[in-house]
Design a protein around this motif. Sequence first.
Motif: not given
Length: 331
Positions: A319-328
């Motif tokens: 869940a954390s990794d999904l939220m902290l992916r590169d912004l786009k």
Amino acid sequence: MKTVVIGSGSWGTALAQVLADNHQDVILYGVEPAQVNDINNNHKNSQFFPNTDLNPELKATTDMNVVKNADMVVLAVPSAFISDVAKQVSDLADKKLIVVNVAKGFDPKTNERMSEAIRHAMDPAKLSSVVSLIGPSHAEEVVERQLTSIDAISQNEKDAQMVQSLFSNPYLRIYTGTDEVGSELGAAVKNVMAIASGIISGLGYKDNTRAALITRGLQEMIRFGTAFGGDPKTFIGLTGVGDLIVTCSSLNSRNFQAGYEIGKANEVEHFLKNNKKTVEGIRTAKIVHELAKEKNLDMPICEEVYQILYEGKEPSMCASDLMLRDLKREF
């Protein structure tokens, strides 16, 4: 038209009752004598619907030979058994059949969609067409005659219309379509998303999170389905977003239930060791991972579910990794 529904589980029983309600010539095939006797003598399928009385006209049997005189066969068995059962049907049938598939997923040996697997398993001389009867539906509600709409999808539009006519009634409305690829891939991928939805609920996340998951999950469904030839419009219909919403939002969904247990424990090992139910999304997650890799598709939610199920990653980390992916940009 004589119809045999193969599989006396929840969905097979519900669909057989629909045909009985519609005064069709239908018989339900099951492998468990106690369950068949329960249906015939008590008008119940107590294993799945202990508090629901079935149409007393619905009959069941343990004799697979009933397929011999059928005009239509409904395969209401888990995706892992579709090919074997379709071959049995082909060996027994004495005429061309309309085969209605209601399973959602892939053949575990070949990675084929359900309709492809059925066509390859059956003698072409015994098969009129494959029609996939899929969409946002829980058997628990259909058996109670709750208002429901689903699709009859087939390359053979005439046979799809036949299925539409046989199953439609005041509580079940059937639409037809011809995008077999998009419809079947959407119906499969949504099971992975339902596991993800259950996981976030188990972790304690609420409506905002689920809305984001469903919306971004739909984008992955479209990306995956169109890469294999599906029509983009299909994914905003019943077999796309419709199926996605109901499966990601309902406690009746086995995929959601599985995800919830995994999320609540924040690990997968205990669930995999103790689960005895068919959870289609578990196998589907692996196949989607493999096929997406072949096509170099970006499927972040599906990939995180794969890592939880097959690589032991902690759900909270995903869940954390999904939220902290590169912004786009969204689109």
